[in-house]
Structures are given as C-alpha cells and as structure tokens.
Design a protein around this motif. Structure first.
Motif, short mmCIF file in Angstrom:
data_model
loop_
_atom_site.label_atom_id
_atom_site.label_comp_id
_atom_site.label_asym_id
_atom_site.label_seq_id
_atom_site.Cartn_x
_atom_site.Cartn_y
_atom_site.Cartn_z
N SER A 160 0.82 -1.21 0.00
CA SER A 160 0.00 0.00 0.00
C SER A 160 0.86 1.26 0.00
O SER A 160 0.43 2.28 -0.49
CB SER A 160 -0.95 -0.01 1.21
OG SER A 160 -0.19 0.05 2.40
N ALA A 161 2.08 1.22 0.52
CA ALA A 161 2.95 2.40 0.53
C ALA A 161 3.32 2.79 -0.89
O ALA A 161 3.29 3.96 -1.25
CB ALA A 161 4.20 2.13 1.36
N GLY A 162 3.69 1.84 -1.71
CA GLY A 162 4.02 2.13 -3.10
C GLY A 162 2.79 2.56 -3.88
O GLY A 162 2.84 3.47 -4.70
N ALA A 163 1.69 1.90 -3.62
CA ALA A 163 0.45 2.25 -4.30
C ALA A 163 -0.02 3.63 -3.86
O ALA A 163 -0.52 4.40 -4.66
CB ALA A 163 -0.62 1.20 -4.01
N SER B 258 1.84 6.11 -2.86
CA SER B 258 2.70 7.10 -3.47
C SER B 258 2.27 7.35 -4.92
O SER B 258 2.21 8.49 -5.36
CB SER B 258 4.15 6.61 -3.42
OG SER B 258 4.96 7.49 -4.13
N THR B 259 1.94 6.31 -5.64
CA THR B 259 1.46 6.44 -7.02
C THR B 259 0.11 7.15 -7.04
O THR B 259 -0.15 8.01 -7.88
CB THR B 259 1.35 5.06 -7.67
OG1 THR B 259 2.62 4.42 -7.62
CG2 THR B 259 0.91 5.17 -9.10
N GLU B 260 -0.74 6.80 -6.10
CA GLU B 260 -2.06 7.43 -6.01
C GLU B 260 -1.92 8.91 -5.69
O GLU B 260 -2.63 9.75 -6.27
CB GLU B 260 -2.90 6.72 -4.93
CG GLU B 260 -4.37 7.07 -4.96
CD GLU B 260 -5.08 6.60 -6.22
OE1 GLU B 260 -5.97 7.33 -6.68
OE2 GLU B 260 -4.76 5.53 -6.75
N ASP B 261 -0.98 9.26 -4.80
CA ASP B 261 -0.73 10.67 -4.48
C ASP B 261 -0.24 11.42 -5.72
O ASP B 261 -0.65 12.56 -5.98
CB ASP B 261 0.30 10.79 -3.36
CG ASP B 261 -0.25 10.38 -2.00
OD1 ASP B 261 -1.50 10.29 -1.89
OD2 ASP B 261 0.55 10.16 -1.08
N LYS B 262 0.66 10.79 -6.46
CA LYS B 262 1.17 11.42 -7.67
C LYS B 262 0.05 11.63 -8.68
O LYS B 262 -0.03 12.68 -9.32
CB LYS B 262 2.28 10.57 -8.28
CG LYS B 262 3.57 10.59 -7.48
CD LYS B 262 4.60 9.69 -8.12
CE LYS B 262 5.87 9.61 -7.28
NZ LYS B 262 6.84 8.69 -7.86
N LEU B 263 -0.80 10.65 -8.82
CA LEU B 263 -1.93 10.75 -9.75
C LEU B 263 -2.88 11.87 -9.34
O LEU B 263 -3.34 12.65 -10.17
CB LEU B 263 -2.67 9.41 -9.82
CG LEU B 263 -3.79 9.30 -10.85
CD1 LEU B 263 -3.27 9.59 -12.25
CD2 LEU B 263 -4.42 7.92 -10.79
N ASP B 264 -3.14 11.96 -8.03
CA ASP B 264 -4.00 13.05 -7.53
C ASP B 264 -3.36 14.42 -7.79
O ASP B 264 -4.04 15.37 -8.16
CB ASP B 264 -4.26 12.88 -6.03
CG ASP B 264 -5.21 11.74 -5.73
OD1 ASP B 264 -5.92 11.30 -6.67
OD2 ASP B 264 -5.25 11.29 -4.57
N ALA B 265 -2.05 14.51 -7.61
CA ALA B 265 -1.34 15.77 -7.85
C ALA B 265 -1.42 16.15 -9.33
O ALA B 265 -1.64 17.33 -9.68
CB ALA B 265 0.12 15.65 -7.40
#
Length: 166
Positions: free
Chosen positions: A28-31, A33-40
C-alpha cells in the motif's frame, strides 16, 4: 569449497527473500505514493484547465473591446466628416457675410438708415440690420462651436486609435 558454497547459497537466498519480502511487505505504501502522484497530476490538470478558461474569457473580452473600439472609431470618423462638411458650409456663409459687409462698407448701414423716407421704413431697416447682425453673430457662434466639436472629435479619434494599438 563445496562446503563454503553451501553456506553462501542459503545466505544469498535469505538476503534475496528478505529483499523480496521488503518489496511486498508494504504494497500500500508504493500504491499510495502512485495514487498521491496521480492526484497531484489531476489537480494540476484542473488548475491548467481553469487557467485556460480564464485566458479564453480574457481573449473574448479583449476581442469584444477591440470590436467596440473599432465601432467607436468608425462612428467618430463619420461624425468628424459630417462636422467638417457642416463647418465648410458655415465658412462659405461666413465668407458671404464678410464679402457683403465689405461691399456695403461701414457707412452703408448708416446711409441705409438715413435715407429712409418714413419712420416705418426707418423701423423696417433697423429691424433688417438687426436681423442681419444677429444672423452674422449666429453664424460666427456656430462656426466657433463646430470648430470646437471638430477639435474634440479629432482628439477622440486619436485616443481611440491609440487605444486600438494597445
């Protein structure tokens, strides 16, 4: 040597498994981080869309202002041409009045009054001379007013043309 290799293989396997476990231990940490990047990225796309919308609105406003300014320039040029034509006609009339006054001479008005044969004729001539003087004054006033209007319209035209250039 085979004994030494026998000890190394389990150690390498153990290191490999621990590294592999470390990668999968927190999926979930890697996911996240990717989800945060996608939101940004989504947020930035939203900002860019909003900026593009504002820029399009500003462009439309500027275009409308340009069209309005062009219309005002056209109207001002037409009014200026009309005022110049009216001034030309008034100047011709003023020249006629000046020419007539020159031809009659300064004593002519006095002569006109003194040569009256009756009080009624004298009165009519006074009214006639008064009307001529009033007409002359009106023409001069109209020429002056129209000249001022032309000056103002030329200034308006220059201002509008400068505004259009911006």
């Amino acid at each position: 040597m085979t004994g030494h290799k026998a000890h190394i293989r389990p150690a390498i396997a153990l290191i490999f498994l621990s590294l592999l476990g470390g990668l999968f231990a927190h999926p979930s940490a890697g996911a996240q981080s990717t989800e945060d990047k996608l939101d940004a990225v989504r947020a930035r796309v939203g900002q860019l869309r909003a900026e593009a919308t504002r820029a399009a609105e500003q462009q439309q406003d500027a275009w409308a202002e340009l069209v309005t300014t062009r219309d005002e320039i056209s109207d001002t040029r037409a009014a200026l041409a009309d005022a110049q034509a009216r001034l030309g006609r008034l100047e011709v009339r003023l020249q006629d009045v000046a020419r007539t006054a020159y031809r009659m001479g300064a004593l002519s008005a006095v002569d006109l009054l003194l040569t009256s044969e009756s009080f009624s004729e004298f009165s009519d001539r006074v009214v006639f001379l008064d009307q001529m003087a009033e007409d002359d004054g009106d023409i001069i006033t109209r020429v002056t007013v129209l000249s001022e209007e032309l000056h103002r319209r030329r200034a308006d035209l220059a201002r509008l043309e400068a505004e259009q250039q911006r």
